[in-house]
Design an enzyme around this catalytic site. Structure first.
Site, mmCIF file in Angstrom:
data_model
loop_
_atom_site.group_PDB
_atom_site.id
_atom_site.type_symbol
_atom_site.label_atom_id
_atom_site.label_comp_id
_atom_site.label_asym_id
_atom_site.label_seq_id
_atom_site.Cartn_x
_atom_site.Cartn_y
_atom_site.Cartn_z
ATOM 1 N N CYS A 153 -0.715 -2.006 -4.541
ATOM 2 C CA CYS A 153 -2.114 -2.579 -4.287
ATOM 3 C C CYS A 153 -2.903 -2.040 -3.264
ATOM 4 O O CYS A 153 -4.329 -2.554 -3.233
ATOM 5 C CB CYS A 153 -1.895 -4.161 -4.017
ATOM 6 N N HIS A 154 -2.306 -1.246 -2.336
ATOM 7 C CA HIS A 154 -3.116 -0.467 -1.450
ATOM 8 C C HIS A 154 -4.069 0.396 -1.832
ATOM 9 O O HIS A 154 -5.010 0.837 -1.175
ATOM 10 C CB HIS A 154 -2.074 0.179 -0.251
#
Length: 188
Positions: A153-154
């Site tokens: 998700c980064h």
């Protein structure tokens, strides 16, 4: 909700966990027989206790601390290699039972379709799963991601180039994107 049960006497625990060090601080890793089920950032005692309570509630099993767990050995090795810059994908068996519906669709697309060293916008990721108007819903899916780093998700950013939010904190997001060569490494 999946129920893993407490397991029979003498049987392997349904949920095993351990806290491991990393370049971004301690991570709590938890696995079931199906695979890695949870990664929690900043695994201080309060964070650890909250993560274990969520696992207990959502999976219906008592998590068992197992630092020498065979189930956790490969995730620990692969995360160490990732943080050392020696691995760009994880290739781990994942247990998706802490997510469902649209969130699961988005996270699966993120895991398989946004490779190391690249980023994707919230809106673009929404369009990839057939909901082009769903950028905010993608943000909610990122915030609820039970497997950060492994399900990256980064790598999801704002369309204007902003970092967007991040459950592990923006400095952690910057560190991960710098590790992957998306952002410059800090000078000091």
């Amino acid at each position: 909700m999946n129920s893993y049960g407490a397991g029979a006497a003498g049987a392997e625990p349904a949920v095993e966990w351990s806290v491991v060090g990393s370049a971004i601080g301690p991570l709590l890793l938890a696995a079931t027989p199906a695979g890695l089920v949870s990664v929690a950032f900043h695994a201080r005692p309060d964070v650890r206790d909250a993560a274990l309570a969520q696992l207990r509630t959502r999976l219906g099993a008592e998590p068992v601390e197992a630092p020498g767990s065979a189930r956790l050995a490969e995730p620990i090795r692969r995360l160490a290699a990732y943080f050392a810059g020696e691995r760009q994908d994880f290739g781990l068996e994942l247990d998706w039972s802490l997510t469902a519906g649209f969130h699961r669709e988005v996270l699966r697309e993120l895991e398989s379709g946004v490779p190391y060293g690249t980023v994707v916008g919230y809106g673009e990721l929404a369009a990839r799963v057939g909901r082009p108007e769903g950028a905010q819903a993608v943000g909610a899916a990122m915030g609820a991601n039970p497997l950060p780093v492994v399900v990256p998700c980064h790598r999801v950013v704002e369309s204007d180039g902003g970092l967007g939010g991040f459950g592990g904190g923006l400095e952690t997001k910057r560190q991960l994107l710098a590790l992957e060569g998306v952002l410059p490494q800090p000078l000091f």
